[in-house]
Design a protein around this motif. Structure first.
Motif, mmCIF file in Angstrom:
data_model
loop_
_atom_site.group_PDB
_atom_site.id
_atom_site.type_symbol
_atom_site.label_atom_id
_atom_site.label_comp_id
_atom_site.label_asym_id
_atom_site.label_seq_id
_atom_site.Cartn_x
_atom_site.Cartn_y
_atom_site.Cartn_z
ATOM 1 N N PHE A 40 36.519 28.560 50.350
ATOM 2 C CA PHE A 40 35.292 28.738 49.567
ATOM 3 C C PHE A 40 35.213 30.184 49.077
ATOM 4 C CE2 PHE A 40 30.895 29.590 48.704
ATOM 5 C CZ PHE A 40 30.355 28.389 48.262
ATOM 6 N N ALA A 41 35.503 31.129 49.965
ATOM 7 C CA ALA A 41 35.483 32.540 49.592
ATOM 8 C C ALA A 41 36.576 32.849 48.574
ATOM 9 C CB ALA A 41 35.642 33.413 50.834
ATOM 10 N N ASP A 42 37.752 32.197 48.705
ATOM 11 C CA ASP A 42 38.819 32.407 47.727
ATOM 12 C C ASP A 42 38.367 31.990 46.327
ATOM 13 O OD1 ASP A 42 40.564 33.365 49.603
ATOM 14 O OD2 ASP A 42 41.626 31.467 49.880
ATOM 15 N N GLY A 43 37.763 30.804 46.237
ATOM 16 C CA GLY A 43 37.272 30.341 44.942
ATOM 17 C C GLY A 43 36.228 31.281 44.368
ATOM 18 N N LEU A 44 35.327 31.753 45.220
ATOM 19 C CA LEU A 44 34.293 32.694 44.779
ATOM 20 C C LEU A 44 34.916 34.005 44.332
ATOM 21 C CD1 LEU A 44 31.332 33.463 44.453
ATOM 22 C CD2 LEU A 44 31.270 34.006 46.892
ATOM 23 N N ALA A 45 35.912 34.490 45.075
ATOM 24 C CA ALA A 45 36.563 35.746 44.696
ATOM 25 C C ALA A 45 37.303 35.599 43.370
ATOM 26 C CB ALA A 45 37.535 36.173 45.797
ATOM 27 N N GLN A 46 37.936 34.446 43.142
ATOM 28 C CA GLN A 46 38.655 34.236 41.881
ATOM 29 C C GLN A 46 37.709 34.287 40.685
ATOM 30 O OE1 GLN A 46 41.450 30.924 41.720
ATOM 31 N NE2 GLN A 46 41.617 30.964 43.943
ATOM 32 N N ILE A 47 36.594 33.575 40.767
ATOM 33 C CA ILE A 47 35.680 33.545 39.621
ATOM 34 C C ILE A 47 34.984 34.899 39.450
ATOM 35 C CG2 ILE A 47 33.680 32.652 40.900
ATOM 36 C CD1 ILE A 47 34.742 31.807 37.295
ATOM 37 N N THR A 48 34.737 35.586 40.547
ATOM 38 C CA THR A 48 34.144 36.925 40.451
ATOM 39 C C THR A 48 35.111 37.882 39.779
ATOM 40 O OG1 THR A 48 32.901 36.501 42.479
ATOM 41 C CG2 THR A 48 33.089 38.788 41.770
ATOM 42 N N PHE A 49 36.367 37.798 40.170
ATOM 43 C CA PHE A 49 37.394 38.643 39.561
ATOM 44 C C PHE A 49 37.524 38.341 38.068
ATOM 45 C CE2 PHE A 49 41.978 38.635 38.392
ATOM 46 C CZ PHE A 49 42.159 40.002 38.310
ATOM 47 N N ALA A 50 37.542 37.046 37.700
ATOM 48 C CA ALA A 50 37.653 36.679 36.290
ATOM 49 C C ALA A 50 36.483 37.230 35.487
ATOM 50 C CB ALA A 50 37.731 35.157 36.158
ATOM 51 N N GLN A 51 35.267 37.063 36.002
ATOM 52 C CA GLN A 51 34.083 37.564 35.296
ATOM 53 C C GLN A 51 34.142 39.084 35.144
ATOM 54 O OE1 GLN A 51 31.510 36.130 33.856
ATOM 55 N NE2 GLN A 51 30.357 38.004 33.453
ATOM 56 N N PHE A 52 34.565 39.761 36.196
ATOM 57 C CA PHE A 52 34.598 41.222 36.180
ATOM 58 C C PHE A 52 35.617 41.747 35.176
ATOM 59 C CE2 PHE A 52 36.461 45.129 38.185
ATOM 60 C CZ PHE A 52 35.422 45.969 37.843
ATOM 61 N N VAL A 53 36.835 41.203 35.220
ATOM 62 C CA VAL A 53 37.896 41.708 34.345
ATOM 63 C C VAL A 53 37.636 41.328 32.886
ATOM 64 C CG1 VAL A 53 40.343 41.471 33.776
ATOM 65 C CG2 VAL A 53 39.634 41.788 36.142
ATOM 66 N N LEU A 54 37.209 40.086 32.657
ATOM 67 C CA LEU A 54 37.074 39.625 31.277
ATOM 68 C C LEU A 54 35.889 40.252 30.565
ATOM 69 C CD1 LEU A 54 37.936 35.820 31.590
ATOM 70 C CD2 LEU A 54 39.416 37.685 30.888
ATOM 71 N N PHE A 55 34.811 40.558 31.316
ATOM 72 C CA PHE A 55 33.588 40.962 30.625
ATOM 73 C C PHE A 55 33.050 42.321 31.036
ATOM 74 C CE2 PHE A 55 33.774 36.438 29.986
ATOM 75 C CZ PHE A 55 33.515 36.350 28.630
ATOM 76 N N GLU A 56 33.243 42.732 32.260
ATOM 77 C CA GLU A 56 32.685 44.025 32.649
ATOM 78 C C GLU A 56 33.660 45.161 32.417
ATOM 79 O OE1 GLU A 56 30.506 44.293 36.233
ATOM 80 O OE2 GLU A 56 29.858 42.225 36.196
#
Length: 925
Positions: A40-56
């Protein structure tokens, strides 16, 4: 409590899922519980990483950035996994699970620092380490599972663990996408807390083995040797190689759809959920559904059937997604592709597992795992040079074409070809006599189009080509005959392109004619031999579908546009053309082709009953147009008092000055004709394309003269500018001028290949120097637009754009009351190009349910009401103005509301037919 040691009994399924509750009462509970928290944490970390790199950090999703995110989140699962297994055997597994979970918590906390500093390299490194360490947990879990459940319950234990882990990872990614856009730091913080919780749960495990002291270096060398051996085995065995090629190709195309979905979701829609998470949700749910349905399908069909068949629904879904590139349709399309991929993957698992020897099976699956993930990443990289925000439709159609090619190749390789019962097989090349007969038959429908306009011929004119294709020795020979026939059809209907395209006209005919190869193949399959009632009905559905898809494929701007579509032959028959109001010109083409198929079936039918059924079907198809005409109910419109608009009509003057080469002389001639119209009190005067040779924005004198002309005759002028702008580029621009100056403008979006722009100019320019091709490329406009005058909204389009149904539909959606087309066909003066273009105006009027007028610089000018009834026609031999009252009655059409649904349905029908054929051939084989 400890489980019995390995080898205590046989491995079996036990009592299946009924054992799960009992197993979870023992050591399996903390093992699966800690695994679920970590994944569950892996999935959360993946989407957090994607959001951070792509948009922030990057401020926007691009194919390259998405590929980078996919590489970091997927490659560890393929590249680290084998090495993690070697190390796990040397360490205490319980301690490994605890220590690695604590390490992952620290890495997640450290990732918060990347958010604060907005450091892209640190973010990539941190998540790469985080997900790589996750492989150690999964490897340790897999190795520990036999120590936590009895051996006879291993199947159930593995199923519980796999389903729980997959669900936890999916929920973590999708659930996290709902809030990481608001706070990426919170995503990493929650992931850290979950990793700590996983470590705490793992402390409840008993001794689960590990700690076998073996030389590490020798184990790693052996591992590398085994991986290389697995690669050689996979490449050398066709029973393994082609299933792996199929899964890599399908995964690559799925990845392309995934990237398009992310880009559209994030660039066009202000969503609460991240686009990356939305794409994960679509593909994840589809994969889950595919996993559930794969077993019952596998019991009915063999893997050699399901693997090629899985390409077909994916092709249809990608094609439909290109027709309607909205978010909802794209999500559905990508979901269908994901579902089809999961069916293919499970089938490939069975094929590869059965073909690989036991001693090399693990190595082959390691290669399989790498291909599976690398293909998805490569999809993002391939999109880098292809992606553009207005190119979604073309990209999705390219993906659809890839799936079709995949189906053809994989089916040819994986399914043994056997001749159908009762049909002789002839070897060798297609016979020249048959190809020549196809060329002659391909020319038969040509007089159905303007200028001859023998509209009735279209309903039977394809029958000779159907019979020639049917008489071929093999389906391949039939496809070759269809190619020759349609090449002749295209060259003959567009012979007038020779001055612009030169010898390239033959090449164009061969290229476009090749789109009918599938139609010829299907025609032979369905019409060769005795055509019974059931086969005839199948042919009436599938052959028009293949024809319409070929017409849709050739209708792209770069391929010359939708000239001489079969449905446009009915331009001067409003009752028969009325079917276009329901489904566009595509539906009219479908019905005409269906009648031709039914007539051909009646000629070769096996019995009187079969012939009666065929002729009844033909009559029913012909009757659909009149039925549509009876159901259309125009809605009246009226304008302001004091003009003809008050009576629900607009008085339009179409100015046709003739074939005048010098731009200033053209403008002067159009001005003189317009000045003579004052007594007829027009509301709108429409000039042809390129009627003004000066840029009005940089020429106040010409602008003032045209404004004064508008004031004198009391009408607005819709002129057309073909001149170099101050910026340097040349646009084709429709400009609306009123008594007080310019009221608006529209720049041509779709340019004529070779006539206005030369594709691949550096390569083709040496050839085009000897033709009338454009010496300089015109510039594309920004998009569709409408122009507003007093009480009237005008939808302007320019020349070549008249041929495209979707452009007219967009203008109706923007609120157009009247469609106004401007053209200059002087290059093709005296040819069939002029009446062909003028006749297409009627088709656009019926499709859109709006009246349409067409002003041609040198002819033919025309006008039609909302039902396609001709209001006026000014031949190319005449000069002057055509003044007429155009009723503003409108019809709300099905095509305006639904768009190109007929090609979409045709794709679905063909996919279903191809799937059935694949299954039947596999059974016969």
């Amino acid at each position: 409590m400890t489980a019995p040691p390995a080898g205590a009994g046989p491995v079996s399924g036990g009592r299946g899922w009924r054992d799960a509750r009992a197993l979870l009462a023992g050591p399996l509970r903390p093992l699966v519980g800690g695994q679920c928290l970590g994944q569950f944490a892996d999935g959360l970390a993946q989407i957090t990483f994607a959001q951070f790199v792509l948009f922030e950090v990057e401020q926007g999703a691009t194919p390259a950035r998405i590929a980078a995110v996919l590489a970091v989140t997927l490659l560890p699962f393929s590249l680290v996994g084998p090495f993690a297994g070697v190390l796990i055997d040397r360490w205490d597994r319980r301690r490994t699970l605890i220590v690695v979970s604590l390490l992952r918590a620290l890495l997640a906390v450290a990732a918060i620092g990347t958010v604060v500093t907005e450091s892209r390299p640190a973010a990539f490194l941190g998540v790469l380490l985080l997900l790589s360490s996750s492989r150690f947990v999964l490897a340790a879990k897999g190795a520990a599972l036999p120590r936590t459940v009895p051996r006879e319950a291993l199947v159930t234990g593995n199923a519980v663990s796999a389903l729980a882990g997959m669900s936890a990872s999916f929920v973590g990614a999708v659930g996290g996408s709902l809030f990481v856009g608001h706070s990426t730091a919170a995503g990493f913080l929650i992931a850290a807390a979950l990793y700590l919780a996983a470590a705490a749960v793992f402390t409840r495990l008993p001794d689960i083995g590990g700690g076998f002291a073996e030389p590490l270096l020798s184990r790693l060398r052996a591992l590398l040797a085994e991986l290389i051996d697995g690669l050689r085995t996979a490449a050398g065995d066709t029973a393994i190689r082609w299933p792996l090629v199929a899964v890599a190709a399908h995964r690559l195309l799925l990845g392309a759809g995934f990237v398009v979905l992310v880009l559209i979701a994030d660039s066009r829609y202000q969503l609460e959920v991240a686009g990356y998470g939305l794409a994960l949700a679509a593909t994840g749910l589809a994969a889950f559904a595919g996993t559930l349905l794969a077993p019952p399908l596998a019991r009915r069909y063999s893997p050699t059937v399901l693997v090629p068949a899985a390409f077909l629904p994916a092709a249809a879904a990608a094609y439909v997604g290109g027709l309607y590139p909205s978010l909802a349709v794209l999500i559905a399309s990508v979901s269908v592709v994901g579902f089809a991929f999961q069916l293919l993957k499970i089938s490939v698992d069975a094929l590869v597992g059965g073909a690989a020897a036991d001693v090399t099976r693990g190595r082959v699956f390691a290669v399989y795992d790498v291909l599976y993930n690398v293909a998805f990443i490569v999809a993002g990289l391939l999109m880098v040079p292809l992606w553009r925000q207005d190119r979604e439709r073309a990209l999705l159609w390219l993906v659809a074409a890839g799936f079709v090619m995949g189906w053809l190749v994989v089916q040819a390789v994986m399914i043994r070809s056997t001749p159908p019962v009762g049909r002789p097989v002839a070897a060798g090349r297609p016979r020249p006599a048959g190809l020549l007969a196809a060329v002659v038959a391909g020319v038969v429908p040509v007089p159905a189009f303007p200028a001859p306009a023998l509209w009735w011929l279209a309903w039977i004119a394809v029958v000779p080509l159907l019979l020639v294709v049917r008489a071929a020795a093999t389906p391949g020979d039939g496809a070759a005959r269809a190619w020759c026939g349609m090449t002749a059809y295209i060259v003959a209907t567009q012979y007038w392109l020779a001055p612009s395209a030169g010898p390239g006209l033959i090449g164009m005919g061969l290229l476009l004619g090749a789109l009918w190869l599938p139609w010829g193949w299907v025609t032979h399959r369905l019409l060769a031999g005795r055509v019974t009632g059931r086969r005839m009905l199948t042919a009436v559905l599938l052959l028009p579908s293949a024809w319409v898809l070929a017409e849709a494929a050739r209708s792209g701007q770069s391929l010359g546009g939708p000239w001489a579509l079969l449905g446009t032959s009915q331009w001067n028959q409003p009752a028969l053309l009325a079917s276009a109001a329901w489904g566009g010109v595509w539906l009219t083409s479908f019905l005409i082709m269906a009648v031709n198929v039914a007539v051909a079936a009646a000629l070769v039918g096996g019995s009187g009953r079969d012939r009666t059924v065929a002729l009844t079907v033909a009559a029913a198809c012909v009757a659909i147009g009149p039925a549509a005409a009876c159901t259309s109910r125009p809605a009246g419109s009226s304008g302001p008092a004091g003009s003809s608009l008050e009576a629900g009509a607009v008085r339009v003057a179409l100015v046709q000055p003739g074939d005048i080469v010098v731009a200033e002389d053209r403008t002067a001639a159009a001005e003189a004709i317009t000045a003579s119209l004052g007594a007829q009190r027009p509301d709108l005067v429409v000039w042809g394309e390129s009627s003004v040779g000066r840029d009005l924005a940089g020429d106040p004198e010409t602008t003032a003269r045209l404004t004064g002309l508008s004031r004198r005759i009391g009408a607005d002028l819709l002129v057309n500018v073909d001149a170099r702008a101050p910026s340097g580029g040349i646009h084709k621009t429709a400009v609306l001028i009123g008594p007080d100056g310019m009221l608006g403008s529209y720049q041509k979006v779709r340019l004529v290949p070779f006539g206005e722009t030369v594709p691949l100019r550096p390569v083709l320019e040496p050839i085009t120097r000897h033709t009338k091709a454009a010496a300089e490329d015109r510039r594309h406009g920004a998009g569709p637009a409408v122009l507003h005058t007093d009480g009237l909204t005008i939808g302007p389009l320019i020349s070549f754009e008249t041929t495209f149904p979707d452009l007219t539909r967009r203008q109706v959606l923007l609120g157009a009351d009247l469609l106004a087309y401007q053209s200059s066909t002087s290059t093709f003066q005296g040819s069939w190009a002029q009446p062909q273009l003028a006749g297409m105006v009627a088709v656009r009027a019926v499709e859109s349910g709006r009246p349409a007028v067409h002003a041609a610089l040198s002819g033919v000018s025309s006008a039609f009401d909302a039902r396609g009834r001709r209001l006026g026609w000014l031949p190319a031999t005449e000069r002057g103005a055509l003044v007429l009252d155009v009723p503003l009655d409108s019809v709300e059409t099905g095509y305006s509301r639904l768009g190109d649904w007929v090609p979409a349905l045709a794709a679905v029908l063909l996919a279903a037919g191809a799937f059935r054929l694949t299954v039947r051939r596999a059974r016969d084989g």
